[in-house]
Design an enzyme around this catalytic site. Structure first.
Site, PDB file in Angstrom:
ATOM      1  N   LYS A 115      45.103  31.336  33.557  1.00 47.36           N
ATOM      2  CA  LYS A 115      46.103  31.337  34.638  1.00 47.36           C
ATOM      3  C   LYS A 115      47.407  30.675  34.174  1.00 47.36           C
ATOM      4  O   LYS A 115      48.491  31.078  34.595  1.00 47.36           O
ATOM      5  CB  LYS A 115      45.550  30.634  35.887  1.00 47.36           C
ATOM      6  CG  LYS A 115      44.293  31.317  36.422  1.00 47.36           C
ATOM      7  CD  LYS A 115      44.524  31.948  37.775  1.00 47.36           C
ATOM      8  CE  LYS A 115      43.490  32.991  38.144  1.00 47.36           C
ATOM      9  NZ  LYS A 115      42.266  32.459  38.721  1.00 47.36           N
ATOM     10  N   LYS A 197      37.941  42.950  32.699  1.00 46.22           N
ATOM     11  CA  LYS A 197      37.172  43.171  33.922  1.00 46.22           C
ATOM     12  C   LYS A 197      38.044  43.825  34.979  1.00 46.22           C
ATOM     13  O   LYS A 197      39.258  43.641  34.987  1.00 46.22           O
ATOM     14  CB  LYS A 197      36.582  41.853  34.433  1.00 46.22           C
ATOM     15  CG  LYS A 197      37.605  40.866  34.978  1.00 46.22           C
ATOM     16  CD  LYS A 197      36.979  39.875  35.948  1.00 46.22           C
ATOM     17  CE  LYS A 197      38.062  39.152  36.731  1.00 46.22           C
ATOM     18  NZ  LYS A 197      37.644  38.574  37.980  1.00 46.22           N
ATOM     19  N   LYS A 200      41.456  42.502  41.154  1.00 44.20           N
ATOM     20  CA  LYS A 200      42.424  42.900  42.169  1.00 44.20           C
ATOM     21  C   LYS A 200      43.806  42.346  41.875  1.00 44.20           C
ATOM     22  O   LYS A 200      44.784  42.828  42.381  1.00 44.20           O
ATOM     23  CB  LYS A 200      41.980  42.536  43.575  1.00 44.20           C
ATOM     24  CG  LYS A 200      41.638  41.089  43.852  1.00 44.20           C
ATOM     25  CD  LYS A 200      41.235  40.958  45.314  1.00 44.20           C
ATOM     26  CE  LYS A 200      39.958  40.188  45.515  1.00 44.20           C
ATOM     27  NZ  LYS A 200      40.082  38.753  45.218  1.00 44.20           N
TER      28      LYS A 200
HETATM   29  P1  ADP Z   1      39.352  38.973  41.581  1.00 38.97           P
HETATM   30  O1  ADP Z   1      38.947  38.495  40.229  1.00 38.97           O
HETATM   31  O2  ADP Z   1      39.321  40.455  41.690  1.00 38.97           O
HETATM   32  O3  ADP Z   1      40.601  38.353  42.129  1.00 38.97           O
HETATM   33  P2  ADP Z   1      37.734  37.056  43.100  1.00 38.97           P
HETATM   34  O4  ADP Z   1      38.158  36.010  42.132  1.00 38.97           O
HETATM   35  O5  ADP Z   1      38.109  36.897  44.533  1.00 38.97           O
HETATM   36  O6  ADP Z   1      38.177  38.499  42.590  1.00 38.97           O
HETATM   37  O7  ADP Z   1      36.164  37.230  42.991  1.00 38.97           O
HETATM   38  C1  ADP Z   1      35.303  37.526  44.084  1.00 38.97           C
HETATM   39  C2  ADP Z   1      33.913  37.845  43.564  1.00 38.97           C
HETATM   40  O8  ADP Z   1      33.903  39.104  42.881  1.00 38.97           O
HETATM   41  C3  ADP Z   1      33.376  36.810  42.573  1.00 38.97           C
HETATM   42  O9  ADP Z   1      31.984  36.637  42.803  1.00 38.97           O
HETATM   43  C4  ADP Z   1      33.579  37.474  41.238  1.00 38.97           C
HETATM   44  O10 ADP Z   1      32.639  37.029  40.264  1.00 38.97           O
HETATM   45  C5  ADP Z   1      33.344  38.937  41.582  1.00 38.97           C
HETATM   46  N1  ADP Z   1      34.053  39.819  40.656  1.00 38.97           N
HETATM   47  C6  ADP Z   1      35.392  39.971  40.537  1.00 38.97           C
HETATM   48  N2  ADP Z   1      35.693  40.887  39.592  1.00 38.97           N
HETATM   49  C7  ADP Z   1      34.496  41.324  39.096  1.00 38.97           C
HETATM   50  C8  ADP Z   1      34.121  42.282  38.099  1.00 38.97           C
HETATM   51  N3  ADP Z   1      35.031  43.003  37.457  1.00 38.97           N
HETATM   52  N4  ADP Z   1      32.800  42.471  37.845  1.00 38.97           N
HETATM   53  C9  ADP Z   1      31.846  41.768  38.518  1.00 38.97           C
HETATM   54  N5  ADP Z   1      32.136  40.855  39.469  1.00 38.97           N
HETATM   55  C10 ADP Z   1      33.433  40.633  39.768  1.00 38.97           C
END
Ligand code: ADP
Length: 334
Positions: A115, A197, A200
């Site tokens: 970050k 990965k 969003k």
């Molecule tokens: P992002 O990384 O998309 O902003 P968050 O940090 O809000 O999402 O994560 C919410 C949940 O979704 C967490 O449990 C995270 O481990 C899971 N998650 C996010 N991206 C992935 C991914 N590409 N594959 C598997 N799990 C994911």
């Protein structure tokens, strides 16, 4: 006597539309777990402030994440579905745990370093203590199982360390939480570009969102990276091709997957056909969720009720924990 159910806790940040990574890494497990465990699932609005200080879109995003949880099968009558900032005890426990976290260990966290690279102009203290806030969310309910994707593995390890440190210093209050997935391993859903990965916050064009319209889904899948195909039978798949198969295993029928596996192994695979099939299977999977989300979003009164009911359940659990925490810490003076 009935055995006390294990406690489950997890959350998703309201930083944008939910995608298939959120669904398969987190939501799918939430829905299964709500029948077996005592569950707390939250919209992590405080966490989103560490990277998204502009709050213009926050309300709409909080509503969307709630609706996407419910449309995916989460039942607010079974699980506590709530908004993080509605549980004021969060801020209190966060403060205590911050006294137990060392700046050295926080600075070494992979997500913090990432970050800092992504937002060099906003390296705030909240970003540094993100793992402490995450540990707080979990420990506040004395949860032992945390359904998350693979990207959260290190944060869970830190949560265990903080729990341990607290228990050691003040007395046994917290279980050591573990990252949970019904499969044997934690999941990382890849982006459509074959690297990293699905997320969003970054790579919007390589993520498949639960809100994507059918044609957008088809177009994104057709653009996924492929090549001219293998030239030797049973050769190893390059990462971007393996990722395409991984996505197919999430949404397609076993017979379909086997056909394309066989075609690959026999060097007759046509990636155009594979992506067309994958696109259709994704549309079939995503469109009913998208439609449900739109219905739920139009009912603000219902969303308010869900948040109120969820906050009530979550605060009851949080308050009970805080009594134990203060007792253990000696912060009870009457
Ligand atoms: P992002 O990384 O998309 O902003 P968050 O940090 O809000 O999402 O994560 C919410 C949940 O979704 C967490 O449990 C995270 O481990 C899971 N998650 C996010 N991206 C992935 C991914 N590409 N594959 C598997 N799990 C994911």
């Amino acid at each position: 006597m009935e055995k006390k159910k294990e406690i489950v806790m997890s959350g998703i940040r309201p930083t944008g539309f939910l995608h298939l990574g959120n669904y398969f890494g987190a939501l799918r497990n939430y829905v299964k777990m709500q029948d077996e465990y005592e569950c707390f699932f939250m919209v992590a609005d405080l966490h989103s402030l560490t990277t998204h200080p502009d709050t213009k879109e926050l309300k709409a995003n909080v509503h969307r994440v709630l609706a996407e949880n419910i449309a995916s099968g989460l039942d607010p009558d079974k699980a506590a579905l709530y908004c993080q900032s509605h549980v004021f005890e969060t801020s209190e426990l966060y403060l205590y745990l911050n006294m137990l976290a060392y700046t050295g260990e926080l600075e070494k966290t992979t997500t913090f370093k990432d970050k800092v690279r992504q937002h060099p102009d906003n390296v705030n203290a909240g970003l540094l203590t993100y793992p402490v806030l995450m540990a707080t969310d979990i420990l506040l309910h004395r949860a032992s199982l945390v359904p998350v994707g693979k990207d959260q593995e290190q944060h869970l390890e830190m949560s265990r360390n903080f729990a341990n440190r607290f228990n050691h210093r003040y007395g046994n209050v917290f279980p050591e939480p573990i990252a949970f997935n019904y499969g044997d391993k934690l999941l990382k859903v890849p982006g459509l570009d074959g690297t990293g990965k699905m997320s969003k916050s970054e790579n919007q064009n390589t993520a498949l969102f639960l809100a994507d319209e059918d044609d957008v889904i088809r177009k994104k899948v057709m653009k996924a990276k492929t090549d001219s195909g293998p030239t030797e039978n049973y050769s190893q798949k390059p990462e971007y091709i393996e990722n395409l198969f991984l996505l197919m295993r999430l949404v397609s029928a076993p017979g379909v997957i086997k056909k394309f596996e066989d075609d690959y192994n026999n060097c007759v695979i046509r990636y155009g056909d594979m992506k067309k099939q994958l696109g259709e299977d994704m549309v079939h999977f995503i469109s009913p969720i998208r439609e449900k989300v739109n219905g739920i979003l139009s009912d603000e009164k219902y969303l308010k009720e869900v948040m109120e009911k969820g906050a009530e359940k979550a605060r009851k659990s949080a308050k009970a924990t805080m009594v134990l925490v203060k007792e253990a810490m000696g912060l009870n003076y009457y």
